[in-house]
Write a protein that holds these residues in place. Structure first.
Motif, PDB file in Angstrom:
ATOM      1  N   ALA A  41       0.858  -1.174   0.000  1.00 15.96           N
ATOM      2  CA  ALA A  41       0.000   0.000   0.000  1.00 15.96           C
ATOM      3  C   ALA A  41       0.900   1.232   0.000  1.00 15.96           C
ATOM      4  O   ALA A  41       1.599   1.491   0.976  1.00 15.96           O
ATOM      5  N   GLY A  42       0.909   1.933  -1.113  1.00 18.34           N
ATOM      6  CA  GLY A  42       1.689   3.160  -1.207  1.00 18.34           C
ATOM      7  C   GLY A  42       3.183   2.978  -1.291  1.00 18.34           C
ATOM      8  O   GLY A  42       3.930   3.942  -1.124  1.00 18.34           O
ATOM      9  N   LEU A  43       3.644   1.753  -1.539  1.00 15.95           N
ATOM     10  CA  LEU A  43       5.075   1.479  -1.646  1.00 15.95           C
ATOM     11  C   LEU A  43       5.349   0.650  -2.902  1.00 15.95           C
ATOM     12  O   LEU A  43       4.478  -0.106  -3.339  1.00 15.95           O
ATOM     13  N   PRO A  44       6.553   0.764  -3.482  1.00 14.96           N
ATOM     14  CA  PRO A  44       6.860  -0.004  -4.690  1.00 14.96           C
ATOM     15  C   PRO A  44       7.091  -1.482  -4.380  1.00 14.96           C
ATOM     16  O   PRO A  44       7.472  -1.848  -3.265  1.00 14.96           O
ATOM     17  N   VAL A  45       6.875  -2.310  -5.375  1.00 22.65           N
ATOM     18  CA  VAL A  45       7.115  -3.745  -5.242  1.00 22.65           C
ATOM     19  C   VAL A  45       8.619  -3.991  -5.199  1.00 22.65           C
ATOM     20  O   VAL A  45       9.376  -3.457  -6.006  1.00 22.65           O
ATOM     21  N   ILE A  46       9.063  -4.815  -4.253  1.00 24.71           N
ATOM     22  CA  ILE A  46      10.495  -5.104  -4.128  1.00 24.71           C
ATOM     23  C   ILE A  46      10.824  -6.567  -4.403  1.00 24.71           C
ATOM     24  O   ILE A  46      11.982  -6.934  -4.526  1.00 24.71           O
ATOM     25  N   THR A  47       9.803  -7.413  -4.472  1.00 19.37           N
ATOM     26  CA  THR A  47      10.020  -8.842  -4.668  1.00 19.37           C
ATOM     27  C   THR A  47       9.971  -9.176  -6.158  1.00 19.37           C
ATOM     28  O   THR A  47       9.225  -8.559  -6.925  1.00 19.37           O
ATOM     29  N   ASP A  48      10.756 -10.156  -6.558  1.00 22.25           N
ATOM     30  CA  ASP A  48      10.729 -10.635  -7.940  1.00 22.25           C
ATOM     31  C   ASP A  48       9.474 -11.476  -8.136  1.00 22.25           C
ATOM     32  O   ASP A  48       9.380 -12.596  -7.642  1.00 22.25           O
ATOM     33  N   VAL A  49       8.486 -10.904  -8.826  1.00 21.69           N
ATOM     34  CA  VAL A  49       7.210 -11.595  -9.012  1.00 21.69           C
ATOM     35  C   VAL A  49       6.929 -11.779 -10.495  1.00 21.69           C
ATOM     36  O   VAL A  49       7.540 -11.139 -11.354  1.00 21.69           O
ATOM     37  N   ASP A  50       5.972 -12.660 -10.786  1.00 19.82           N
ATOM     38  CA  ASP A  50       5.579 -12.905 -12.171  1.00 19.82           C
ATOM     39  C   ASP A  50       4.522 -11.911 -12.640  1.00 19.82           C
ATOM     40  O   ASP A  50       4.525 -11.467 -13.792  1.00 19.82           O
ATOM     41  N   VAL A  51       3.586 -11.581 -11.728  1.00 19.60           N
ATOM     42  CA  VAL A  51       2.461 -10.717 -12.076  1.00 19.60           C
ATOM     43  C   VAL A  51       2.225  -9.713 -10.959  1.00 19.60           C
ATOM     44  O   VAL A  51       2.264 -10.058  -9.776  1.00 19.60           O
ATOM     45  N   ILE A  52       1.986  -8.459 -11.339  1.00 14.57           N
ATOM     46  CA  ILE A  52       1.542  -7.431 -10.396  1.00 14.57           C
ATOM     47  C   ILE A  52       0.059  -7.193 -10.650  1.00 14.57           C
ATOM     48  O   ILE A  52      -0.344  -6.844 -11.765  1.00 14.57           O
ATOM     49  N   LEU A  53      -0.755  -7.390  -9.631  1.00 13.79           N
ATOM     50  CA  LEU A  53      -2.194  -7.150  -9.719  1.00 13.79           C
ATOM     51  C   LEU A  53      -2.460  -5.789  -9.095  1.00 13.79           C
ATOM     52  O   LEU A  53      -2.325  -5.606  -7.879  1.00 13.79           O
ATOM     53  N   TYR A  54      -2.813  -4.828  -9.935  1.00 14.77           N
ATOM     54  CA  TYR A  54      -2.973  -3.433  -9.513  1.00 14.77           C
ATOM     55  C   TYR A  54      -4.448  -3.126  -9.327  1.00 14.77           C
ATOM     56  O   TYR A  54      -5.210  -3.092 -10.285  1.00 14.77           O
ATOM     57  N   ASP A  55      -4.849  -2.929  -8.071  1.00 13.30           N
ATOM     58  CA  ASP A  55      -6.236  -2.585  -7.760  1.00 13.30           C
ATOM     59  C   ASP A  55      -6.403  -1.074  -7.874  1.00 13.30           C
ATOM     60  O   ASP A  55      -5.632  -0.306  -7.290  1.00 13.30           O
ATOM     61  N   THR A  56      -7.416  -0.624  -8.605  1.00 13.28           N
ATOM     62  CA  THR A  56      -7.545   0.800  -8.898  1.00 13.28           C
ATOM     63  C   THR A  56      -8.346   1.582  -7.875  1.00 13.28           C
ATOM     64  O   THR A  56      -8.591   2.775  -8.075  1.00 13.28           O
ATOM     65  N   PHE A  57      -8.768   0.954  -6.758  1.00 12.88           N
ATOM     66  CA  PHE A  57      -9.569   1.684  -5.774  1.00 12.88           C
ATOM     67  C   PHE A  57      -8.825   2.935  -5.298  1.00 12.88           C
ATOM     68  O   PHE A  57      -7.716   2.858  -4.778  1.00 12.88           O
ATOM     69  N   GLY A  58      -9.450   4.099  -5.492  1.00 17.09           N
ATOM     70  CA  GLY A  58      -8.867   5.351  -5.038  1.00 17.09           C
ATOM     71  C   GLY A  58      -7.607   5.763  -5.767  1.00 17.09           C
ATOM     72  O   GLY A  58      -6.889   6.650  -5.307  1.00 17.09           O
ATOM     73  N   GLN A  59      -7.355   5.135  -6.912  1.00 19.48           N
ATOM     74  CA  GLN A  59      -6.102   5.351  -7.636  1.00 19.48           C
ATOM     75  C   GLN A  59      -6.354   5.908  -9.037  1.00 19.48           C
ATOM     76  O   GLN A  59      -7.492   5.982  -9.502  1.00 19.48           O
ATOM     77  N   VAL A  60      -5.272   6.243  -9.703  1.00 21.06           N
ATOM     78  CA  VAL A  60      -5.332   6.572 -11.122  1.00 21.06           C
ATOM     79  C   VAL A  60      -5.860   5.352 -11.866  1.00 21.06           C
ATOM     80  O   VAL A  60      -5.501   4.215 -11.565  1.00 21.06           O
ATOM     81  N   GLN A  61      -6.738   5.582 -12.824  1.00 19.02           N
ATOM     82  CA  GLN A  61      -7.378   4.486 -13.526  1.00 19.02           C
ATOM     83  C   GLN A  61      -6.667   4.154 -14.845  1.00 19.02           C
ATOM     84  O   GLN A  61      -6.006   5.000 -15.440  1.00 19.02           O
ATOM     85  N   GLY A  62      -6.828   2.915 -15.254  1.00 17.03           N
ATOM     86  CA  GLY A  62      -6.507   2.474 -16.605  1.00 17.03           C
ATOM     87  C   GLY A  62      -5.240   3.003 -17.208  1.00 17.03           C
ATOM     88  O   GLY A  62      -4.130   2.744 -16.748  1.00 17.03           O
ATOM     89  N   ASP A  63      -5.407   3.784 -18.300  1.00 15.70           N
ATOM     90  CA  ASP A  63      -4.239   4.221 -19.063  1.00 15.70           C
ATOM     91  C   ASP A  63      -3.441   5.305 -18.350  1.00 15.70           C
ATOM     92  O   ASP A  63      -2.383   5.713 -18.819  1.00 15.70           O
ATOM     93  N   GLY A  64      -3.920   5.764 -17.180  1.00 15.42           N
ATOM     94  CA  GLY A  64      -3.148   6.729 -16.404  1.00 15.42           C
ATOM     95  C   GLY A  64      -2.136   6.076 -15.479  1.00 15.42           C
ATOM     96  O   GLY A  64      -1.296   6.759 -14.891  1.00 15.42           O
ATOM     97  N   VAL A  65      -2.197   4.749 -15.350  1.00 10.21           N
ATOM     98  CA  VAL A  65      -1.285   4.020 -14.467  1.00 10.21           C
ATOM     99  C   VAL A  65       0.134   4.068 -15.037  1.00 10.21           C
ATOM    100  O   VAL A  65       0.338   3.815 -16.230  1.00 10.21           O
ATOM    101  N   ASP A  66       1.098   4.383 -14.189  1.00 13.27           N
ATOM    102  CA  ASP A  66       2.503   4.399 -14.611  1.00 13.27           C
ATOM    103  C   ASP A  66       3.043   2.974 -14.511  1.00 13.27           C
ATOM    104  O   ASP A  66       3.512   2.536 -13.468  1.00 13.27           O
ATOM    105  N   LEU A  67       2.968   2.244 -15.619  1.00 12.38           N
ATOM    106  CA  LEU A  67       3.361   0.838 -15.615  1.00 12.38           C
ATOM    107  C   LEU A  67       4.849   0.668 -15.360  1.00 12.38           C
ATOM    108  O   LEU A  67       5.266  -0.265 -14.663  1.00 12.38           O
ATOM    109  N   GLU A  68       5.660   1.567 -15.882  1.00 13.54           N
ATOM    110  CA  GLU A  68       7.102   1.462 -15.682  1.00 13.54           C
ATOM    111  C   GLU A  68       7.461   1.611 -14.210  1.00 13.54           C
ATOM    112  O   GLU A  68       8.346   0.919 -13.693  1.00 13.54           O
TER     113      GLU A  68
END
Length: 217
Positions: A41-68
């Motif tokens: 919550a509010g912090l970057p992912v630090i673990t080597d994972v296969d998939v990041i599941l990004y929940d948009t509740f209260g967040q920037v939606q869709g194409d506004g997400v900074d994928l990089e």
């Protein structure tokens, strides 16, 4: 004999601890297929994972997400998890590099299946709205009768956004936002924006900062 396949490693990301914990709990019965190894919550992912599941509740939606910024140079594929499944928004989001876009009306098994498909290299889009049920998951304010969208509007008000800014971020009409504000205010017994902000700040609708990493990861 084919060796058993290891579960897909997932990080669940959102700015609200209750939301990420709720998603992780929803997926936990499928731990043989997907392993939630980090929730943030509010912090970057630090673990080597296969998939990041990004929940948009209260967040920037869709194409506004900074994928990089989400991936941070790693090889994880991003799946957007949202109630907003407007076809044009989904299309733009996938064009920016997300590998999956799933509806919050999906069952947990449908979400897991979508993650598995993305992990195999497929691009996943939401099915038509008539084929899925009501919104699922956990969100702040739910215990007071707020729907997911009403709660999100109050969360964005708590973050200081105007009705027009909420409409722009959520891809809703201004009239829809005003309707959600009105119905939410009735449920939480407030009449003014300042009261709604105070209520949100004391009822879990301010963004959090937390990270939980599975020690076995």
């Amino acid at each position: 004999m084919t060796p058993p396949q290891a579960p897909i490693r997932i990080a669940v990301v959102n700015d609200y601890e209750m939301v990420v914990a709720g998603v992780a709990a929803m997926l936990s019965p499928f731990s043989d297929r997907v392993a939630v190894v980090e929730i943030d919550a509010g912090l970057p992912v630090i673990t080597d994972v296969d998939v990041i599941l990004y929940d948009t509740f209260g967040q920037v939606q869709g194409d506004g997400v900074d994928l990089e910024d989400l991936v941070r140079g790693g090889g994880a594929k991003v799946v957007i998890y949202s109630w907003n499944v407007q076809p044009e928004l989904v299309e733009r989001t996938l064009a920016k590099g997300a590998r999956g876009y799933v509806s919050k009306a999906y069952t947990a098994e449908q979400v897991v299946a979508a993650v598995e498909a993305v992990s195999r290299g497929e691009v996943v889009q939401p099915t038509p709205p008539e084929s899925v049920g009501p919104e699922r998951g956990v969100w702040p304010g739910q215990e007071f009768g707020l729907s997911a969208r009403e709660a999100e509007v109050i969360a964005l008000i708590t973050q200081g956004l105007s009705n027009q800014e909420i409409a722009d971020r959520s891809y809703l009409s201004i009239n829809s936002v005003k309707t959600y504000v009105r119905t939410a205010y009735r449920k939480i017994h407030v009449t003014r924006r300042s009261q709604a902000v105070a209520w949100g700040m004391t009822h879990g609708l301010s963004p959090d900062r937390m990270r939980a990493v599975d020690p076995a990861s």
